[in-house]
Each structure stands twice: as structure tokens, then as C-alpha cells.
Design a protein around this motif. Sequence first.
Motif, mmCIF file in Angstrom:
data_model
loop_
_atom_site.group_PDB
_atom_site.id
_atom_site.type_symbol
_atom_site.label_atom_id
_atom_site.label_comp_id
_atom_site.label_asym_id
_atom_site.label_seq_id
_atom_site.Cartn_x
_atom_site.Cartn_y
_atom_site.Cartn_z
ATOM 1 N N THR A 1 -2.721 5.854 -5.621
ATOM 2 C CA THR A 1 -3.530 4.660 -5.427
ATOM 3 C C THR A 1 -4.689 4.616 -6.411
ATOM 4 O O THR A 1 -5.174 5.648 -6.872
ATOM 5 N N ALA B 1 5.915 7.916 0.791
ATOM 6 C CA ALA B 1 4.486 8.002 0.984
ATOM 7 C C ALA B 1 4.154 8.989 2.085
ATOM 8 O O ALA B 1 4.945 9.190 3.012
ATOM 9 N N GLN C 1 1.308 8.671 7.900
ATOM 10 C CA GLN C 1 -0.014 8.286 8.347
ATOM 11 C C GLN C 1 -0.372 9.051 9.606
ATOM 12 O O GLN C 1 0.475 9.282 10.469
ATOM 13 N N ARG D 1 0.825 -1.211 0.000
ATOM 14 C CA ARG D 1 0.000 0.000 0.000
ATOM 15 C C ARG D 1 0.855 1.257 0.000
ATOM 16 O O ARG D 1 0.448 2.300 -0.516
ATOM 17 N N ARG E 1 0.426 4.293 -2.571
ATOM 18 C CA ARG E 1 0.280 5.688 -2.156
ATOM 19 C C ARG E 1 1.304 6.568 -2.852
ATOM 20 O O ARG E 1 1.007 7.693 -3.262
#
Length: 272
Positions: free
Chosen positions: A121, A268, A271, A113, A117
Amino acid sequence: MRQRVSDLLAGAGIFLRGFGTWAKDPGLMALGAVPALIVGSIMLAAVVLLGFQVGGWAEALTPFADGWDEQWSGLLRLALGLGMLVGVVVLCVLTFAAVTLAVGDPFYERISRAVDRRLGTAGEPVDLGLWASIRKGVRDTAVLVGMAIGTAAVVFVVGLIPLVGTVLGLTLGAILGGQALARELTGYAGDARGMTLVERRALLRTNTWRSMGFGVVAYLLLLIPGVAVIATPVAIVGATLLVRDLRGEPTHAADTADAADPADPSAAPAQP
């Protein structure tokens, strides 16, 4: 023919691009290497143990050859022993991937993932729910393990051919094993797009030679103890790039001032 060779090389190149991620985000990749180290150590020990036993097993399975000329009985048992060993090696490589991916599922999903990203995506990850996800995982794993056993059986039978069987078995193992690995390794990117195993196999068939080039390189590197540990997280990066490539999604980041690595998960967004 030239196009097929080009596709094979392109598939191999897609896999090899993932090695750059080790330099850019060693922490994330090291997490992915831990399950591979544990599972690989256990399987390597099993293969070594088999190597010491295979001669006795071949003799026990061919009592009818005791009365043969020593040269012919020895040739038969050598072919049977090598066939068993090659078949088990193929089975170990394929089940190594399946077991390692199951053990390290959170790490490999995170790696896949992160690549998505970084490159843009294809949409929000599909949430199947706990029980649906478990059922899908069990079903897909059963199918993939069944394919691994079938591939190992075919390689074992081919390996019994006198003189050329071992070489043919190893070659066939790389081709069939590579195709099976391509199906296994693309699971995370496929799941993120809501694809079933059947749909993922159909996607890989849209460019069989490119998929094979990726899979064969993965198979050969996972054969090598030590290298397999480093190559497992690389394979997840490469498999995500392969799915993106076959679906026509971007596989390179847009040009930026810092020229970030296109397969670098470290680029990326952080988060929350």
C-alpha cells in the motif's frame, strides 16, 4: 504513433489482468458482482423497453416531416431513433458504473484495498470523517453523472448524421465513455491516497493513451449484458492497478516461492 498504440494496449492489458482474480478469490469477486447484477438487470430492462418505443418517439418529434417524401422522412426518423438509442445506451453504461459503485461501495472498496495490500500500500487510507466523506461522495457523483449526461448528449447529436452517424456515435461513445469510466473506476484507489476528483483526472492525463486503453475496454465489456456483471469487480482491480501504474507504484508482487498472482486480493494478509 507506435508509442500511443503501445500505451493503448498496455492500458487494455491492465484491465484484463483483473480477470485472474476471479480464479484466485471467487468469493470476494462474487460479492462485487451482486450489485452489478441488480443494477444491470434494471438498466437492461429499461433499454429493451426504449427499443420498442423509440420509433414512435422519433415520429412524434418530427411532425414537420409528415409532408416529406416517404424515403426522406423515414431516413430522418431512423437517424433520430438510432441517435436516441445510442445516446441512451452510452448514458446507461456510464450511469451503470456510477450507480453500481454507489450500491456496492463496501465491496468495491474492499477489493481495491486488498489489491493495494497485496502489492504494497502507498500508505494508510485517508479518513476524511463521515460528513466530509459524504460531501465528497455527493460532489464527485454529481460531477461524474453530469459528465455522463454531457457525453450521451454529444453522442446523440453525432448519431443524427445520416448514414454514418450511428457508427460515429458508437465510436465516439466508446472513446468519451471510456475516459469517463476511467475517472469513475479509479475513485477507490484515488480516495485511498487522499486524491480529489481534479487530482485524479490530472493523474489520468499523465498518460492519456494508457488511461484510454483501460477505459475503452471497460466500456466495451460493460456494454455486454452478463459480461458486465463479471467485469465490474474486475474493473475495480484493474483501476487500482492503473492508479498504481500511473503513480509509479509497484504493480507486480515481488517474486515469491509460490509465484502469487500480482493482482490477487486473496493473497492479502488476513484482517484481525
